[in-house]
Design a protein around this motif. Structure first.
Motif, short mmCIF file in Angstrom:
data_model
loop_
_atom_site.label_atom_id
_atom_site.label_comp_id
_atom_site.label_asym_id
_atom_site.label_seq_id
_atom_site.Cartn_x
_atom_site.Cartn_y
_atom_site.Cartn_z
N TYR A 21 0.84 -1.20 0.00
CA TYR A 21 0.00 0.00 0.00
C TYR A 21 0.88 1.25 0.00
O TYR A 21 0.66 2.18 -0.78
CB TYR A 21 -0.92 -0.01 1.23
CG TYR A 21 -1.59 1.31 1.49
CD1 TYR A 21 -2.66 1.74 0.71
CD2 TYR A 21 -1.16 2.15 2.52
CE1 TYR A 21 -3.28 2.95 0.96
CE2 TYR A 21 -1.77 3.36 2.77
CZ TYR A 21 -2.82 3.76 1.98
OH TYR A 21 -3.43 4.96 2.22
N ILE A 52 2.62 1.76 -3.34
CA ILE A 52 1.70 2.33 -4.33
C ILE A 52 1.51 3.82 -4.08
O ILE A 52 1.53 4.63 -5.01
CB ILE A 52 0.35 1.58 -4.32
CG1 ILE A 52 0.54 0.18 -4.91
CG2 ILE A 52 -0.73 2.34 -5.10
CD1 ILE A 52 -0.64 -0.74 -4.72
N LEU A 53 1.34 4.21 -2.82
CA LEU A 53 1.18 5.63 -2.50
C LEU A 53 2.43 6.43 -2.85
O LEU A 53 2.33 7.55 -3.36
CB LEU A 53 0.85 5.79 -1.01
CG LEU A 53 -0.51 6.38 -0.70
CD1 LEU A 53 -1.63 5.69 -1.41
CD2 LEU A 53 -0.72 6.48 0.78
N LEU A 110 4.70 5.68 -5.19
CA LEU A 110 4.77 5.78 -6.65
C LEU A 110 3.76 6.80 -7.18
O LEU A 110 4.05 7.56 -8.10
CB LEU A 110 4.53 4.41 -7.28
CG LEU A 110 5.63 3.37 -7.07
CD1 LEU A 110 5.19 2.00 -7.57
CD2 LEU A 110 6.92 3.80 -7.75
N GLU A 111 2.57 6.79 -6.58
CA GLU A 111 1.55 7.76 -6.97
C GLU A 111 2.03 9.19 -6.72
O GLU A 111 1.89 10.06 -7.57
CB GLU A 111 0.26 7.51 -6.19
CG GLU A 111 -0.83 8.53 -6.50
CD GLU A 111 -2.03 8.39 -5.57
OE1 GLU A 111 -3.13 8.80 -6.00
OE2 GLU A 111 -1.87 7.91 -4.43
N VAL A 167 -3.43 9.73 -12.88
CA VAL A 167 -2.54 9.09 -11.89
C VAL A 167 -3.36 8.45 -10.77
O VAL A 167 -3.10 7.32 -10.36
CB VAL A 167 -1.52 10.10 -11.34
CG1 VAL A 167 -0.75 9.53 -10.16
CG2 VAL A 167 -0.57 10.55 -12.44
N VAL A 168 -4.35 9.16 -10.27
CA VAL A 168 -5.18 8.60 -9.20
C VAL A 168 -5.94 7.37 -9.71
O VAL A 168 -6.05 6.36 -9.01
CB VAL A 168 -6.14 9.66 -8.63
CG1 VAL A 168 -7.14 9.04 -7.65
CG2 VAL A 168 -5.35 10.77 -7.94
N HIS A 222 -3.60 4.44 -9.79
CA HIS A 222 -3.26 3.93 -8.46
C HIS A 222 -4.34 3.01 -7.91
O HIS A 222 -4.06 2.10 -7.14
CB HIS A 222 -2.93 5.10 -7.52
CG HIS A 222 -3.85 5.36 -6.40
ND1 HIS A 222 -5.09 5.95 -6.56
CD2 HIS A 222 -3.73 5.12 -5.07
CE1 HIS A 222 -5.68 6.05 -5.39
NE2 HIS A 222 -4.88 5.56 -4.46
N GLY A 256 -3.66 -0.70 -8.58
CA GLY A 256 -2.77 -1.32 -7.60
C GLY A 256 -3.49 -1.64 -6.31
O GLY A 256 -3.32 -2.73 -5.74
N GLY A 284 -10.83 2.72 -10.89
CA GLY A 284 -9.58 3.04 -11.58
C GLY A 284 -9.79 3.24 -13.07
O GLY A 284 -9.25 4.17 -13.67
N THR A 344 -9.18 6.82 -14.87
CA THR A 344 -8.14 6.82 -15.90
C THR A 344 -8.73 7.32 -17.22
O THR A 344 -8.13 8.16 -17.90
CB THR A 344 -7.53 5.41 -16.06
OG1 THR A 344 -6.95 5.02 -14.81
CG2 THR A 344 -6.48 5.38 -17.15
#
Length: 192
Positions: A81, A84-85, A87-88, A116-117, A120, A123, A137, A141
């Motif tokens: 988690y 992922i945060l 990388l976001e 981007v959100v 994420h 993931g 997502g 996107t």
């Protein structure tokens, strides 16, 4: 975690819903500002009404759960988690720096944020086994990509904000609504 355990532990749905309602409201309130006439007021009022309705639904979910069901949400302690945060955050702020300071295309900033959100959530869907997040997502996107397309076709910053920003707020609200509906009906809200 089994399906039965998820149904009796609403702490994850509470935290997730609060985050989604908050960010949904921010997307709606901020990105409706540039629209002409009374539209910003109408969209903001509608967005706030929906946020309040979702909060009421969340209170109902909390009230119907047994008191022992509120164990800490273990998913937020997971290293994946936090990866992922991280990388976001890098993608979000790095991309915004390029878009705003190098390309000078501030009109598409919200499209980048939505993109981007949205990515994420794929993931998060994978690590938490939440199919609902795949849908969220995909929606965000696509809204981000649509914002870029609107701009490329000559659309204004206000139109990009409406599509990518307000649209993302609506997508977040819809995901919360779906999860709360399932929780109130006694179904596993994460399996949607």
């Amino acid at each position: 975690m089994t399906t039965a355990q998820r149904r009796t532990q609403p702490s994850g749905i509470v935290v997730g819903s609060m985050v989604a309602i908050t960010f949904g409201a921010v997307f709606v309130l901020v990105n409706s500002a540039g629209l002409p006439g009374a539209w910003p007021l109408v969209i903001r009022a509608a967005g706030l009404v929906v946020a309040v309705m979702l909060l009421v639904g969340l209170v109902l979910v909390v009230r119907q759960a047994p008191p022992a069901a509120f164990a800490p949400a273990p998913g937020y302690l997971n290293r994946r988690y936090w990866l992922i945060l991280a990388l976001e955050a890098v993608a979000l702020f790095g991309g915004l720096a390029v878009i705003n300071n190098v390309l000078h295309r501030t009109a598409v900033s919200v499209a980048w944020v939505a993109l981007v959100v949205g990515v994420h959530f794929f993931g998060l869907a994978w690590i938490w086994r939440m199919p609902l997040y795949h849908w969220l997502g995909a929606a965000m996107t696509l809204l981000g990509l649509a914002g870029f397309l609107v701009y490329a076709l000559g659309g204004t910053a206000a139109t990009v904000g409406l599509v990518a920003g307000v649209g993302s707020g609506v997508a977040l609200y819809a995901a919360v609504g779906a999860a709360l509906r399932d929780a109130l009906r006694g179904r596993d809200p994460v399996a949607t």
